[in-house]
Scaffold this active site. Structure first.
Site, short mmCIF file in Angstrom:
data_model
loop_
_atom_site.label_atom_id
_atom_site.label_comp_id
_atom_site.label_asym_id
_atom_site.label_seq_id
_atom_site.Cartn_x
_atom_site.Cartn_y
_atom_site.Cartn_z
N GLU A 52 -0.02 7.17 3.00
CA GLU A 52 -0.70 8.43 3.27
C GLU A 52 -2.20 8.29 3.08
O GLU A 52 -2.99 8.81 3.88
CB GLU A 52 -0.16 9.53 2.33
N CYS A 86 -0.91 11.17 -3.65
CA CYS A 86 -0.98 11.39 -2.20
C CYS A 86 -0.77 12.86 -1.85
O CYS A 86 -1.35 13.35 -0.88
CB CYS A 86 0.02 10.51 -1.47
#
Length: 135
Positions: A52, A86
């Site tokens: 991510e 993330c």
């Protein structure tokens, strides 16, 4: 290529010699471009990067700072969920209603919003007066 196909394809490029846990992520920017990222491990474990984060970095490097949708995939028993860091990174560039799809290689999918993925996210409003309007 679709967001899903991009995430699946980039997952194959993950560098995961230690965990063997390959992750692919794709984000759709507000401008309509898809950016991809995969996890990149390092022998000094904390120095690796998540898929991510890689997708977000590619988006920002291209000059965009807002994402409208996210797709994350890994070979896990259930659809893979982003780590806490993330989640915060995704919240920085997405809104509460940003669509997030979590997937595994067996076809299982979970769709949710960013607010569902990270309820009570720390954001610009927490910084107080004079900070909330900064971009």
């Amino acid at each position: 290529m679709s967001l899903e196909k991009t995430a699946f394809a980039v997952r194959e490029n993950a560098y995961a010699p230690y965990s063997q846990f390959k992750v692919g992520a794709a984000v759709l920017s507000e401008g309509g471009t898809i950016y991809a990222g995969c996890n990149v491990e390092n022998i000094a474990y904390p120095e690796g990067t998540c898929a991510e984060a890689g997708a977000i970095a590619a988006m920002v490097a291209a000059g965009e700072t807002k994402l409208n949708e996210v797709f994350v995939v890994a070979d896990s028993k259930q659809p893979v969920s982003p780590c806490g860091g993330c989640r915060q990174k995704l919240a920085e560039f997405g809104g509460a209603d940003t669509k997030v799809t979590l997937a595994n290689l067996d076809g299982a999918r979970v769709e949710m919003t960013m607010a569902e993925l990270l309820p009570g996210a720390f954001g610009k409003d927490h910084l107080g007066d004079g900070h909330a309007d900064r971009d």
